[in-house]
Design a protein around this motif. Structure first.
Motif, PDB file in Angstrom:
ATOM      1  N   VAL A  72     -13.657   2.302  -4.101  1.00  0.00           N
ATOM      2  CA  VAL A  72     -12.832   1.583  -3.121  1.00  0.00           C
ATOM      3  C   VAL A  72     -12.403   2.489  -1.973  1.00  0.00           C
ATOM      4  N   PHE A  73     -11.912   3.656  -2.306  1.00  0.00           N
ATOM      5  CA  PHE A  73     -11.285   4.491  -1.268  1.00  0.00           C
ATOM      6  C   PHE A  73     -12.131   5.706  -0.869  1.00  0.00           C
ATOM      7  N   GLY A  74     -13.274   5.867  -1.508  1.00  0.00           N
ATOM      8  CA  GLY A  74     -14.067   7.060  -1.239  1.00  0.00           C
ATOM      9  C   GLY A  74     -13.604   8.188  -2.108  1.00  0.00           C
ATOM     10  N   PRO A  75     -14.507   9.163  -2.385  1.00  0.00           N
ATOM     11  CA  PRO A  75     -14.191  10.231  -3.343  1.00  0.00           C
ATOM     12  C   PRO A  75     -13.092  11.193  -2.864  1.00  0.00           C
ATOM     13  N   GLU A  76     -12.819  11.204  -1.568  1.00  0.00           N
ATOM     14  CA  GLU A  76     -11.801  12.161  -1.077  1.00  0.00           C
ATOM     15  C   GLU A  76     -10.376  11.782  -1.476  1.00  0.00           C
ATOM     16  N   ALA A  77     -10.154  10.481  -1.636  1.00  0.00           N
ATOM     17  CA  ALA A  77      -8.796   9.988  -1.834  1.00  0.00           C
ATOM     18  C   ALA A  77      -8.166  10.491  -3.123  1.00  0.00           C
ATOM     19  N   GLY A 109     -11.035   5.914 -12.383  1.00  0.00           N
ATOM     20  CA  GLY A 109     -11.338   6.898 -11.357  1.00  0.00           C
ATOM     21  C   GLY A 109     -12.571   6.515 -10.543  1.00  0.00           C
ATOM     22  N   ASP A 110     -13.613   6.060 -11.248  1.00  0.00           N
ATOM     23  CA  ASP A 110     -14.835   5.635 -10.556  1.00  0.00           C
ATOM     24  C   ASP A 110     -14.558   4.467  -9.616  1.00  0.00           C
TER      25      ASP A 110
END
Ligand SMILES: Nc1nc2c(ncn2[C@@H]2O[C@H](COP(=O)(O)OP(=O)(O)O)[C@@H](O)[C@H]2O)c(=O)[nH]1
Ligand SMILES: [Mg+2]
Length: 314
Positions: free
Chosen positions: A309-314, A303-304
């Motif tokens: 990679v994709f930012g926390p929103e993804a 998850g981290d």
């Protein structure tokens, strides 16, 4: 690279072979090649030839090539054999069986192993077919060994799927359980010089009856591939099926599905490449020790990484 692509698009067999090798090896040039050839593709008829090992697919392909050549068509062949990376034997056999066209510049034959995604069929198979298409082949034949998933996967690539059966061999039971009846557009009962071909053809027709009414009722042909008997009729059916697809909603749907899958497949590949790179940079002795000692769990680690990679929103 530009020159190579240009020569391939002009139909030069050695350049076509080079392009396919580059794409197959997953080199950084692969994407460049595919982008360059893509606008020229989309014209060829992709015909999948599937069925159990030994059913006579390669022999049949050889005769199909001959028939298509008589009609003045140029032909590309991609023969996929999952056993090839290990033995090479089957592919040599395929080559031998199609040898009568080995020196013909209008016929391009490529063997490859199957690995990677798309189930049994590698994405490279499809890309090789697209390259042949862009390089001017009217028809691309894709021979796949009908083992498990690749038999069903061929429908994702081919416009027309021909299922090759042989009398006896217990195929009659096999086809029912594999769900393969639904994906075949044309049935070929090969080795019709043997006993039981009529019975086999009848059984297929009975099963097709059971599947109920469909706009395209798959025809059933008997062939003796070794002698070329019945091949012209089967080839005519391939082209009827192509015409059917060109003028129906089903044809449009199939095309759209294939395009959707193409994008999805590329996305999957790119995303896993990005994630893998990031993971390789992230993993450390500390982190692995942490996992081993249960100070952290793999879900949190993953998850981290995804957040990074994709930012926390993804
Ligand atoms: N009796 C008979 N044998 C055939 C026929 N077609 C192919 N064969 C033989 O069946 C074997 C397997 O053929 P091949 O084309 O390699 O099958 P594939 O594994 O499906 O590609 C070869 O020995 C062929 O010569 C046919 O119509 N009749
Ligand atoms: Mg073969």
């Amino acid at each position: 690279m530009e020159l190579l692509i240009r020569k391939a698009l002009d139909g030069d067999p050695r350049s076509i072979a080079r392009l396919i090798s580059i794409v197959e090896s997953d080199s950084p040039y692969a994407e460049k090649i595919m982008k360059a050839i893509y606008p020229r593709s989309g014209k060829a008829h992709f015909i999948g030839i599937t069925g159990s090992p030994g059913a006579g697919k390669s022999t049949l392909v050889d005769k199909i090539i001959r028939e298509l050549k008589l009609q003045g068509k140029s032909v590309g062949v991609v023969a996929v054999d999952p056993s090839s990376p290990f033995t090479g034997g089957a592919i040599l056999g395929d080559r031998l069986r199609m040898q009568s066209h080995a020196l013909d510049p209008d016929v391009f034959i490529r063997s490859m192993g199957s690995r990677g995604s798309l189930g049994g069929l590698s994405h490279a198979t499809y890309e090789a077919a697209l390259i042949l298409d862009a390089c001017g082949k009217d028809v691309v034949l894709i021979e796949t060994v009908g083992v498990g998933q690749s038999e069903v996967d061929i429908v994702k690539i081919a416009d027309t799927v021909a299922l090759v059966l042989v009398p006896g061999m217990g195929d009659d039971i096999q086809i029912m359980k594999a769900g393969i009846m639904e994906i075949a557009d044309v049935f070929v009962v090969n080795k019709a010089d043997r006993d039981g071909a009529d019975k086999m053809a009848r059984e297929v027709n009975v099963m097709l009856d059971l599947l109920g009414e469909r706009a395209w009722r798959p025809p059933v042909y008997k062939t003796v591939a070794e002698k070329g008997e019945g091949v012209a009729e089967a080839v005519a059916a391939f082209s009827d099926h192509q015409k059917y697809l060109q003028k129906t909603e089903e044809g449009r749907k199939r095309k759209w599905q294939r395009l959707e899958r193409e994008v999805e497949e590329i996305l999957r590949r790119e995303i896993s490449r990005i994630v893998e790179r990031s993971w390789n940079e992230t993993k450390s002795v500390d982190l692995l020790n942490g996992l081993a000692e249960r100070r952290i769990d793999p879900y949190t680690v993953a998850g981290d990484l995804l957040d990074k990679v994709f930012g926390p929103e993804a």
